[in-house]
Design a protein around this motif. Structure first.
Motif, PDB file in Angstrom:
ATOM      1  N   THR A  52       0.883  -0.648  -0.299  1.00  0.00           N
ATOM      2  CA  THR A  52      -0.200  -0.065  -0.032  1.00  0.00           C
ATOM      3  C   THR A  52       0.807   1.285   0.477  1.00  0.00           C
ATOM      4  OG1 THR A  52      -2.230  -1.458   0.868  1.00  0.00           O
ATOM      5  CG2 THR A  52      -1.525   1.218   1.347  1.00  0.00           C
ATOM      6  N   TYR A  53       1.982   1.324   0.897  1.00  0.00           N
ATOM      7  CA  TYR A  53       2.970   2.296   0.900  1.00  0.00           C
ATOM      8  C   TYR A  53       3.256   2.614  -0.449  1.00  0.00           C
ATOM      9  CZ  TYR A  53       7.112   5.021   1.456  1.00  0.00           C
ATOM     10  OH  TYR A  53       8.152   5.921   1.463  1.00  0.00           O
ATOM     11  N   ARG A  54       4.282   1.534  -1.323  1.00  0.00           N
ATOM     12  CA  ARG A  54       4.273   1.863  -2.527  1.00  0.00           C
ATOM     13  C   ARG A  54       3.172   2.345  -3.646  1.00  0.00           C
ATOM     14  NH1 ARG A  54       6.422  -3.093  -5.149  1.00  0.00           N
ATOM     15  NH2 ARG A  54       7.505  -1.549  -5.936  1.00  0.00           N
ATOM     16  N   LEU A  55       2.224   1.742  -3.437  1.00  0.00           N
ATOM     17  CA  LEU A  55       1.173   1.914  -3.796  1.00  0.00           C
ATOM     18  C   LEU A  55       0.347   3.429  -3.872  1.00  0.00           C
ATOM     19  CD1 LEU A  55      -0.900  -0.892  -4.380  1.00  0.00           C
ATOM     20  CD2 LEU A  55      -0.062   0.207  -6.431  1.00  0.00           C
ATOM     21  N   THR A  56       0.347   4.358  -3.029  1.00  0.00           N
ATOM     22  CA  THR A  56      -0.123   5.607  -2.025  1.00  0.00           C
ATOM     23  C   THR A  56       1.241   6.687  -1.664  1.00  0.00           C
ATOM     24  OG1 THR A  56      -0.344   5.161  -0.408  1.00  0.00           O
ATOM     25  CG2 THR A  56      -2.418   4.161  -1.753  1.00  0.00           C
ATOM     26  N   GLY A  57       1.985   6.392  -1.125  1.00  0.00           N
ATOM     27  CA  GLY A  57       3.300   6.750  -1.298  1.00  0.00           C
ATOM     28  C   GLY A  57       3.296   7.203   0.173  1.00  0.00           C
ATOM     29  N   ALA A  58       2.200   7.079   1.046  1.00  0.00           N
ATOM     30  CA  ALA A  58       0.817   7.451   1.718  1.00  0.00           C
ATOM     31  C   ALA A  58       2.174   7.038   3.620  1.00  0.00           C
ATOM     32  CB  ALA A  58       0.030   7.286   2.299  1.00  0.00           C
ATOM     33  N   ASP A  59       2.590   7.335   4.617  1.00  0.00           N
ATOM     34  CA  ASP A  59       3.453   7.051   5.883  1.00  0.00           C
ATOM     35  C   ASP A  59       2.316   6.444   6.350  1.00  0.00           C
ATOM     36  OD1 ASP A  59       5.560   8.264   4.536  1.00  0.00           O
ATOM     37  OD2 ASP A  59       5.364   9.681   6.134  1.00  0.00           O
ATOM     38  N   ARG A  60       0.733   6.838   6.455  1.00  0.00           N
ATOM     39  CA  ARG A  60      -0.034   5.715   7.462  1.00  0.00           C
ATOM     40  C   ARG A  60      -0.314   4.547   7.862  1.00  0.00           C
ATOM     41  NH1 ARG A  60      -6.309   5.448   6.627  1.00  0.00           N
ATOM     42  NH2 ARG A  60      -5.362   5.719   4.584  1.00  0.00           N
ATOM     43  N   GLU A  61       0.377   4.125   6.131  1.00  0.00           N
ATOM     44  CA  GLU A  61       0.466   2.317   6.098  1.00  0.00           C
ATOM     45  C   GLU A  61       1.616   1.807   6.957  1.00  0.00           C
ATOM     46  OE1 GLU A  61      -2.250   0.607   5.125  1.00  0.00           O
ATOM     47  OE2 GLU A  61      -2.862   2.680   4.385  1.00  0.00           O
ATOM     48  N   LEU A  62       2.330   2.622   6.841  1.00  0.00           N
ATOM     49  CA  LEU A  62       3.579   2.120   7.338  1.00  0.00           C
ATOM     50  C   LEU A  62       3.858   2.565   9.154  1.00  0.00           C
ATOM     51  CD1 LEU A  62       6.396   2.664   5.358  1.00  0.00           C
ATOM     52  CD2 LEU A  62       5.292   0.807   4.980  1.00  0.00           C
ATOM     53  N   GLU A  63       2.910   2.933   9.859  1.00  0.00           N
ATOM     54  CA  GLU A  63       3.111   4.169  10.963  1.00  0.00           C
ATOM     55  C   GLU A  63       1.975   3.302  11.700  1.00  0.00           C
ATOM     56  OE1 GLU A  63       0.985   8.180  10.516  1.00  0.00           O
ATOM     57  OE2 GLU A  63       2.960   8.398   9.749  1.00  0.00           O
ATOM     58  N   PHE A  64       1.022   2.091  11.212  1.00  0.00           N
ATOM     59  CA  PHE A  64      -0.146   0.985  11.746  1.00  0.00           C
ATOM     60  C   PHE A  64       0.747  -0.083  12.241  1.00  0.00           C
ATOM     61  CE2 PHE A  64      -3.395   2.619   9.280  1.00  0.00           C
ATOM     62  CZ  PHE A  64      -4.133   3.422   9.903  1.00  0.00           C
ATOM     63  N   ILE A  65       1.980  -0.223  11.565  1.00  0.00           N
ATOM     64  CA  ILE A  65       2.849  -1.743  11.966  1.00  0.00           C
ATOM     65  C   ILE A  65       3.912  -0.638  12.693  1.00  0.00           C
ATOM     66  CG2 ILE A  65       2.710  -3.128  10.895  1.00  0.00           C
ATOM     67  CD1 ILE A  65       4.978  -2.109   8.929  1.00  0.00           C
ATOM     68  N   LEU A  66       4.657   0.536  13.422  1.00  0.00           N
ATOM     69  CA  LEU A  66       5.551   0.880  14.225  1.00  0.00           C
ATOM     70  C   LEU A  66       5.160   0.468  15.041  1.00  0.00           C
ATOM     71  CD1 LEU A  66       5.739   4.839  13.121  1.00  0.00           C
ATOM     72  CD2 LEU A  66       6.914   2.350  11.782  1.00  0.00           C
ATOM     73  N   LYS A  67       6.598  -0.291  16.136  1.00  0.00           N
ATOM     74  CA  LYS A  67       6.564  -0.816  17.097  1.00  0.00           C
ATOM     75  C   LYS A  67       6.991  -0.093  18.437  1.00  0.00           C
ATOM     76  CE  LYS A  67       7.949  -5.342  14.895  1.00  0.00           C
ATOM     77  NZ  LYS A  67       6.745  -6.331  15.141  1.00  0.00           N
ATOM     78  N   SER A  68       8.130   0.920  18.241  1.00  0.00           N
ATOM     79  CA  SER A  68       8.483   2.013  18.672  1.00  0.00           C
ATOM     80  C   SER A  68       7.673   2.618  19.565  1.00  0.00           C
ATOM     81  CB  SER A  68       9.573   3.233  18.225  1.00  0.00           C
ATOM     82  OG  SER A  68      10.332   2.546  17.766  1.00  0.00           O
ATOM     83  N   ALA A  69       8.098   3.434  21.342  1.00  0.00           N
ATOM     84  CA  ALA A  69       7.410   3.885  21.457  1.00  0.00           C
ATOM     85  C   ALA A  69       7.518   5.487  20.890  1.00  0.00           C
ATOM     86  CB  ALA A  69       7.656   4.294  23.149  1.00  0.00           C
ATOM     87  N   THR A  70       5.747   6.606  21.075  1.00  0.00           N
ATOM     88  CA  THR A  70       6.052   7.700  20.952  1.00  0.00           C
ATOM     89  C   THR A  70       7.594   8.193  20.067  1.00  0.00           C
ATOM     90  OG1 THR A  70       4.046   7.527  21.992  1.00  0.00           O
ATOM     91  CG2 THR A  70       5.026  10.084  20.879  1.00  0.00           C
ATOM     92  N   LYS A  71       7.793   8.498  21.333  1.00  0.00           N
ATOM     93  CA  LYS A  71       9.647   9.138  21.250  1.00  0.00           C
ATOM     94  C   LYS A  71      10.431   8.702  20.150  1.00  0.00           C
ATOM     95  CE  LYS A  71      13.777  10.127  23.716  1.00  0.00           C
ATOM     96  NZ  LYS A  71      14.442  10.033  25.250  1.00  0.00           N
ATOM     97  N   TYR A  72      10.290   7.053  19.698  1.00  0.00           N
ATOM     98  CA  TYR A  72      11.396   7.045  18.386  1.00  0.00           C
ATOM     99  C   TYR A  72      10.820   6.229  17.035  1.00  0.00           C
ATOM    100  CZ  TYR A  72      14.563   6.554  22.528  1.00  0.00           C
ATOM    101  OH  TYR A  72      15.477   6.609  23.122  1.00  0.00           O
ATOM    102  N   ARG A  73       9.814   7.124  17.157  1.00  0.00           N
ATOM    103  CA  ARG A  73       8.499   6.727  16.000  1.00  0.00           C
ATOM    104  C   ARG A  73       8.867   7.087  14.546  1.00  0.00           C
ATOM    105  NH1 ARG A  73       3.954   3.351  16.516  1.00  0.00           N
ATOM    106  NH2 ARG A  73       2.328   4.484  15.100  1.00  0.00           N
TER     107      ARG A  73
END
Length: 182
Positions: free
Chosen positions: A146-167
């Motif tokens: 989805t990221y490669r199709l849209t270029g939108a960071d939102r799709e990748l943000e859903f799977i981030l593992k880091s706490a808020t400080k390192y996202r």
């Protein structure tokens, strides 16, 4: 190996959607990877065998294969773009499949064949998983696609593992690894 099964599944869905009778005639055009298109006779023989006993969730079907045409994937794609003046243009079709990546080219109307490698989407995702924060391949497939199709960071943000400080850092690393893998 799975072309016959995939074709049978597609025929079953088509028959159900179009509300076809149990027996019907079928003209089929398929696009196969270039290396597999040379197996047309074997494919046709196996397909005819499968069509004699095609059992689906909706019941039995008996399609009668009246014609079969097969195109190598790149040439098949090019044939859909007849509006292009291929005699005066150079066209390259890049096919990034799940297992491999292939290039099929036409240079000023002359088909120059195809080249294939094992650098498909699966390997791209596997490379990203190996170079990032402990992601599993399975969890990356859809977000990267989805990221490669849209270029939108939102799709990748859903799977981030880091706490808020390192996202932000993790997102940047993930995007860098996706860019590097492609």
């Amino acid at each position: 190996d799975s072309a016959v099964q995939k074709t049978c599944a597609a025929v079953a869905v088509m028959a159900q959607k179009l509300k076809l009778p149990q027996t019907f005639r079928l003209s089929l055009v398929v696009v196969l990877p270039p290396a597999e298109s040379s197996y047309l006779e074997v494919y046709q023989t196996e397909l005819n065998k499968a069509f004699k006993q095609l059992t689906t969730p909706a019941g039995k079907l008996k399609p009668k294969l009246t014609s079969l045409a097969c195109y190598p994937a790149g040439k098949g794609i090019l044939s859909w773009h007849q509006d292009l003046d291929l005699a005066t243009k150079s066209v390259v079709v890049l096919m990034l499949g799940f297992r491999n990546a292939s290039i099929f080219s036409s240079i000023q109307g002359v088909l120059s064949g195809y080249h294939s490698s094992n650098l498909g989407f699966y390997n791209l995702v596997k490379q990203v998983a190996g170079n990032s924060s402990g992601y599993q391949v399975e969890e990356l497939v859809e977000p990267i696609d989805t990221y490669r199709l849209t270029g939108a960071d939102r799709e990748l943000e859903f799977i981030l593992k880091s706490a808020t400080k390192y996202r932000d850092t993790e997102l940047k690393i993930l995007k860098t690894e996706i860019a590097r893998a492609t």
